[in-house]
Scaffold this motif. Structure first.
Motif, PDB file in Angstrom:
ATOM      1  N   TRP A 172       1.066  -1.138  -0.045  1.00  0.00           N
ATOM      2  CA  TRP A 172       0.030  -0.009   0.437  1.00  0.00           C
ATOM      3  C   TRP A 172       0.804   1.233  -0.298  1.00  0.00           C
ATOM      4  O   TRP A 172       0.598   2.856  -0.115  1.00  0.00           O
ATOM      5  N   SER A 173       1.896   0.968   0.630  1.00  0.00           N
ATOM      6  CA  SER A 173       3.143   2.106   0.773  1.00  0.00           C
ATOM      7  C   SER A 173       3.359   2.965  -0.534  1.00  0.00           C
ATOM      8  O   SER A 173       3.375   4.391  -0.741  1.00  0.00           O
ATOM      9  N   LYS A 174       2.974   2.186  -1.852  1.00  0.00           N
ATOM     10  CA  LYS A 174       3.833   3.129  -2.704  1.00  0.00           C
ATOM     11  C   LYS A 174       2.319   3.318  -3.675  1.00  0.00           C
ATOM     12  O   LYS A 174       2.963   4.129  -4.839  1.00  0.00           O
ATOM     13  N   ARG A 175       1.558   3.510  -3.510  1.00  0.00           N
ATOM     14  CA  ARG A 175       0.491   4.082  -3.684  1.00  0.00           C
ATOM     15  C   ARG A 175      -0.342   5.123  -2.836  1.00  0.00           C
ATOM     16  O   ARG A 175      -0.419   6.227  -3.139  1.00  0.00           O
ATOM     17  N   ALA A 176       0.508   5.379  -1.613  1.00  0.00           N
ATOM     18  CA  ALA A 176       0.615   6.455  -0.854  1.00  0.00           C
ATOM     19  C   ALA A 176       1.357   7.717  -0.852  1.00  0.00           C
ATOM     20  O   ALA A 176       2.448   7.576  -2.100  1.00  0.00           O
ATOM     21  N   VAL A 177       1.336   8.488  -0.053  1.00  0.00           N
ATOM     22  CA  VAL A 177       1.710   9.577  -0.649  1.00  0.00           C
ATOM     23  C   VAL A 177       2.762  10.168   0.758  1.00  0.00           C
ATOM     24  O   VAL A 177       2.441  10.091   1.692  1.00  0.00           O
ATOM     25  N   HIS A 178       3.861  10.484   0.707  1.00  0.00           N
ATOM     26  CA  HIS A 178       4.930  10.338   1.443  1.00  0.00           C
ATOM     27  C   HIS A 178       5.692  12.249   1.224  1.00  0.00           C
ATOM     28  O   HIS A 178       6.012  12.423  -0.158  1.00  0.00           O
ATOM     29  N   ILE A 179       5.632  12.109   2.556  1.00  0.00           N
ATOM     30  CA  ILE A 179       6.028  14.044   2.497  1.00  0.00           C
ATOM     31  C   ILE A 179       7.234  13.925   3.899  1.00  0.00           C
ATOM     32  O   ILE A 179       6.835  12.969   4.834  1.00  0.00           O
ATOM     33  N   SER A 180       8.040  14.555   3.857  1.00  0.00           N
ATOM     34  CA  SER A 180       9.477  14.285   5.021  1.00  0.00           C
ATOM     35  C   SER A 180      10.103  15.916   5.101  1.00  0.00           C
ATOM     36  O   SER A 180      10.036  15.576   4.274  1.00  0.00           O
ATOM     37  N   VAL A 181       9.807  15.080   6.557  1.00  0.00           N
ATOM     38  CA  VAL A 181      10.556  16.799   7.489  1.00  0.00           C
ATOM     39  C   VAL A 181      10.789  16.639   8.670  1.00  0.00           C
ATOM     40  O   VAL A 181       9.930  15.944   9.382  1.00  0.00           O
ATOM     41  N   ARG A 182      12.364  16.404   9.530  1.00  0.00           N
ATOM     42  CA  ARG A 182      12.240  15.573  10.169  1.00  0.00           C
ATOM     43  C   ARG A 182      12.115  16.793  11.617  1.00  0.00           C
ATOM     44  O   ARG A 182      12.687  17.428  11.508  1.00  0.00           O
ATOM     45  N   LYS A 183      11.514  16.379  12.183  1.00  0.00           N
ATOM     46  CA  LYS A 183      11.381  15.996  13.709  1.00  0.00           C
ATOM     47  C   LYS A 183      10.219  17.395  13.705  1.00  0.00           C
ATOM     48  O   LYS A 183      10.475  18.290  14.493  1.00  0.00           O
ATOM     49  N   GLN A 184       8.757  17.429  12.519  1.00  0.00           N
ATOM     50  CA  GLN A 184       7.869  18.306  13.216  1.00  0.00           C
ATOM     51  C   GLN A 184       6.794  17.571  12.971  1.00  0.00           C
ATOM     52  O   GLN A 184       6.418  16.279  13.139  1.00  0.00           O
ATOM     53  N   THR A 185       5.691  18.012  14.287  1.00  0.00           N
ATOM     54  CA  THR A 185       4.624  17.644  14.299  1.00  0.00           C
ATOM     55  C   THR A 185       3.135  16.918  13.629  1.00  0.00           C
ATOM     56  O   THR A 185       3.320  18.306  12.472  1.00  0.00           O
ATOM     57  N   LYS A 186       2.262  16.682  13.897  1.00  0.00           N
ATOM     58  CA  LYS A 186       1.060  16.374  12.804  1.00  0.00           C
ATOM     59  C   LYS A 186       0.679  17.990  12.493  1.00  0.00           C
ATOM     60  O   LYS A 186       0.026  18.341  10.859  1.00  0.00           O
ATOM     61  N   TRP A 187      -0.036  18.849  12.995  1.00  0.00           N
ATOM     62  CA  TRP A 187      -0.274  20.326  13.496  1.00  0.00           C
ATOM     63  C   TRP A 187       1.468  21.480  12.201  1.00  0.00           C
ATOM     64  O   TRP A 187       0.266  21.757  11.436  1.00  0.00           O
TER      65      TRP A 187
END
Length: 385
Positions: A172-187
């Motif tokens: 399923w991960s291959k169809r997901a969207v991934h956004i990466s920024v280190r040490k940040q929270t969901k808000w």
């Protein structure tokens, strides 16, 4: 008698030759003079105004026709102006000069192919958006959670540990969207990547933590109950024995949904106000498209952990005590795993998560002060009016 005639004819022939030669020489001279002065401004020459207008019109008209031919959208038209004089004040800000029919003011997270017809890219458009803020240590927990959501749900992972490629072990991960920024929270992520115009394609937006047990949760049934009970802001009920803070979010086993509760004496100034009603926690909220448009504007740029936000959500729906509620029959377990909190640095002998808790308290106070000051300024201004 014959001689004078011949002399006259010869003379006229010589005059004609000289005229031709003189003309050719003048043309050659004029050519070299012309190339010596490649630019001559007509404004430097005192010509009658009527003649200047005619020349200016002729020049601009010819220039426009020549320029039009260099733009593909004007090819073959012959009469289409180079830049249509359009100004539509009802267009989105910055797009006033565009014809409304070409303006696309909203977007989505639908994936597109690199080949084929664009109209064939999407065989099915997901109707809902689910976001998790994750670290790889909780991969198995997230794998279990994602499998609770059907193809109607677009999966978006925010990676606070910078590790994204390892998730490809899950199909399923291959169809997901991934956004990466280190040490940040969901808000932090939500404010920057979930603009209402970006997520406008989705009826509901799930903004969830990574430490949620979902054994007793079914996403499709959850959506059905949210629609049935008219909830614009909601969350699943919480298992009473794990990670419970407020009575409002405690699961009740005798109903589908509840919208109010009884708290400790003195905690609620009004039975329709938080934390006795119009209240959900920030660990697993679900927003309708309309409610999220308001909530997104409420999130402050320096709001990291979101403490205090849950008490203010009621401002985004009306009447809040009827449109905010907890879905009891689809419930989750809060596992209270401080994975993100441990991404910090120990200070003064305190564990990283203890520093996080102090930041949370500071955010709570800051947010409440800002909200109170904004209210005060608004009402003061309108009293003067």
């Amino acid at each position: 008698m014959g001689t004078p005639y011949r002399n006259g004819a010869f003379k006229r022939s010589n005059d004609s030759a000289r005229l031709v030669i003189t003309t050719i020489m003048g043309m050659v001279f004029g050519y070299f003079v012309g190339i010596s002065f490649p630019s001559v401004s007509l404004t430097k020459i005192n010509l009658p105004s009527s003649l200047m207008s005619t020349l200016d019109y002729a020049f601009n008209d010819d220039h426009t026709r020549n320029t039009e031919r260099s733009f593909p959208e004007n090819l073959g038209s012959g009469s289409t102006p180079l830049t249509p004089k359009i100004y539509v004040p009802t267009n989105p800000r910055g797009a006033e000069s565009l014809p409304p029919g070409i303006v696309v003011s909203e977007s989505d997270f639908y994936l597109r192919r690199l080949w084929g017809e664009p109209s064939e890219d999407l065989t099915k458009k997901p109707k809902y958006l689910v976001t998790f803020t994750v670290g790889l240590d909780q991969k198995n927990n997230i794998d279990a959670a994602v499998k609770k959501f059907s193809e109607d749900f677009q999966i978006l992972l925010f990676h606070y540990d910078g590790r994204t490629s390892e998730w490809d072990q899950f199909e399923w991960s291959k169809r997901a969207v991934h956004i990466s920024v280190r040490k940040q929270t969901k808000w932090w992520y939500a404010k920057r990547f979930l603009n209402p115009d970006v997520v406008a394609a989705y009826d509901y937006i799930f903004i969830w933590d990574e430490d949620l047990g979902v054994e007793h949760f079914n996403a499709e049934k959850y959506i059905q109950l949210v629609k049935k009970h008219g909830l614009d802001i909601s969350q699943p009920g919480l298992e009473p024995n794990n990670g419970l803070t407020w009575q409002m979010t405690k699961r009740r086993g005798d109903r589908e949904v509840h919208k109010d509760t009884e708290e400790k004496p003195g905690w609620c100034s009004d039975p329709h106000l938080p934390p006795c009603a119009a209240f959900v926690e920030i660990m697993a909220p679900v927003f309708s498209r309309e409610a999220w448009r308001c909530v997104w504007h409420l999130i402050q740029n320096d709001l990291v952990h979101g403490w205090g936000l849950d008490f203010a959500l009621r401002r985004c729906v009306e009447p809040a005590h009827e449109k905010i509620g907890v879905v009891d029959s689809q419930w989750i377990v809060h596992q209270v795993i401080p994975s993100l909190g441990n991404q910090g640095q120990p200070e003064n002998g305190k564990a990283p998560w203890e520093g996080v808790r102090e930041r949370c308290r500071n955010e709570w106070a800051m947010f409440q002060d800002r909200l109170a000051n904004a209210d005060k300024a608004y009402f003061a201004q309108h009293e003067r009016v």
